[in-house]
Scaffold this motif. Structure first.
Motif, mmCIF file in Angstrom:
data_model
loop_
_atom_site.group_PDB
_atom_site.id
_atom_site.type_symbol
_atom_site.label_atom_id
_atom_site.label_comp_id
_atom_site.label_asym_id
_atom_site.label_seq_id
_atom_site.Cartn_x
_atom_site.Cartn_y
_atom_site.Cartn_z
ATOM 1 N N GLU A 59 0.840 -1.208 0.000
ATOM 2 C CA GLU A 59 0.000 0.000 0.000
ATOM 3 C C GLU A 59 0.870 1.252 0.000
ATOM 4 O OE1 GLU A 59 -2.095 -3.508 1.373
ATOM 5 O OE2 GLU A 59 -0.314 -2.568 2.235
ATOM 6 N N GLU A 60 1.955 1.251 0.764
ATOM 7 C CA GLU A 60 2.861 2.407 0.788
ATOM 8 C C GLU A 60 3.545 2.602 -0.554
ATOM 9 O OE1 GLU A 60 4.108 2.404 5.527
ATOM 10 O OE2 GLU A 60 5.126 1.038 4.143
ATOM 11 N N VAL A 61 3.923 1.529 -1.196
ATOM 12 C CA VAL A 61 4.536 1.629 -2.529
ATOM 13 C C VAL A 61 3.525 2.233 -3.502
ATOM 14 C CG1 VAL A 61 5.433 0.312 -4.496
ATOM 15 C CG2 VAL A 61 6.183 -0.247 -2.175
ATOM 16 N N GLN A 62 2.294 1.766 -3.432
ATOM 17 C CA GLN A 62 1.263 2.278 -4.320
ATOM 18 C C GLN A 62 1.036 3.772 -4.081
ATOM 19 O OE1 GLN A 62 -2.414 0.131 -4.127
ATOM 20 N NE2 GLN A 62 -3.383 1.356 -5.732
ATOM 21 N N GLN A 63 0.980 4.191 -2.805
ATOM 22 C CA GLN A 63 0.774 5.604 -2.470
ATOM 23 C C GLN A 63 1.912 6.473 -3.002
ATOM 24 O OE1 GLN A 63 0.454 5.547 1.784
ATOM 25 N NE2 GLN A 63 -1.702 4.959 1.779
ATOM 26 N N ARG A 64 3.115 5.949 -3.034
ATOM 27 C CA ARG A 64 4.294 6.711 -3.454
ATOM 28 C C ARG A 64 4.580 6.596 -4.947
ATOM 29 N NH1 ARG A 64 8.427 5.782 1.623
ATOM 30 N NH2 ARG A 64 6.882 6.174 3.224
#
Length: 179
Positions: free
Chosen positions: A171-176
């Protein structure tokens, strides 16, 4: 020193381990990721399995340790496998299982450190026949990664928050990422 050599044989890529020291550095980082996961297992869930007759969480940890030491390490020393299961009689309870896991890994690494570059190119026995030693070591890493993935699934089924493998969650990778 190189850990790997990538060759393209008829569009088939092969990772070849050409030197033991860099391989062991890689393997220790792989093991650190497994340990980070093991450390979040709740004490009261060590004997949990998703259904009767399947490995419990503790069984899986003991299995990774025993296969590494009693199959892979024995085989690269040109000896037959001594794997004899992964039951509670080997270590019971979270602290004992972790100590067992770490001790068998220590023993295995001491054995692997004795391998020369030439040893990596020779054949070694395994339960299915023979294989080139570097390929057997590569299979060992794949074996641990396979069971680590199972541990992630077990812990997700139990709603246990698991650590991200490389620092960020999906999820953090997707947000960034650029959308």
């Amino acid at each position: 020193m190189r850990i790997i050599q990538i060759n393209d044989f008829k569009n088939s890529t092969i990772m070849e381990i050409t030197s033991i020291a860099p391989f062991l550095d890689y393997y220790e980082r792989l093991r650190e990721r497994t340990l980070r996961l093991i450390k979040v297992i709740p004490h009261d869930k060590m004997d949990w399995a998703y259904k009767p007759g399947k490995y419990s969480i503790a069984d899986m940890i003991r299995h990774i340790a025993c296969i590494e030491r009693y199959m892979f390490a024995e085989n690269v020393m040109l000896r037959q496998s001594r794997y004899n299961g992964c039951g509670k009689e080997l270590a019971d309870g979270q602290e004992a299982v972790l100590a067992f896991f770490n001790e068998l890994h220590r023993q295995s690494v001491e054995i692997f450190k004795t391998l020369s570059d030439a040893d990596l190119r020779r054949k070694c026995p395994n339960p299915g026949g023979e294989i080139t030693t570097w390929k057997w070591l590569r299979a060992m890493t794949e074996h641990e990664i396979h069971h680590r993935g199972e541990l992630y699934i077990y812990l997700n089924l139990l709603d246990v928050k698991t650590p991200p493998m490389f620092g960020l969650t999906a999820e953090e990778v997707q947000q960034r990422s650029i959308h």
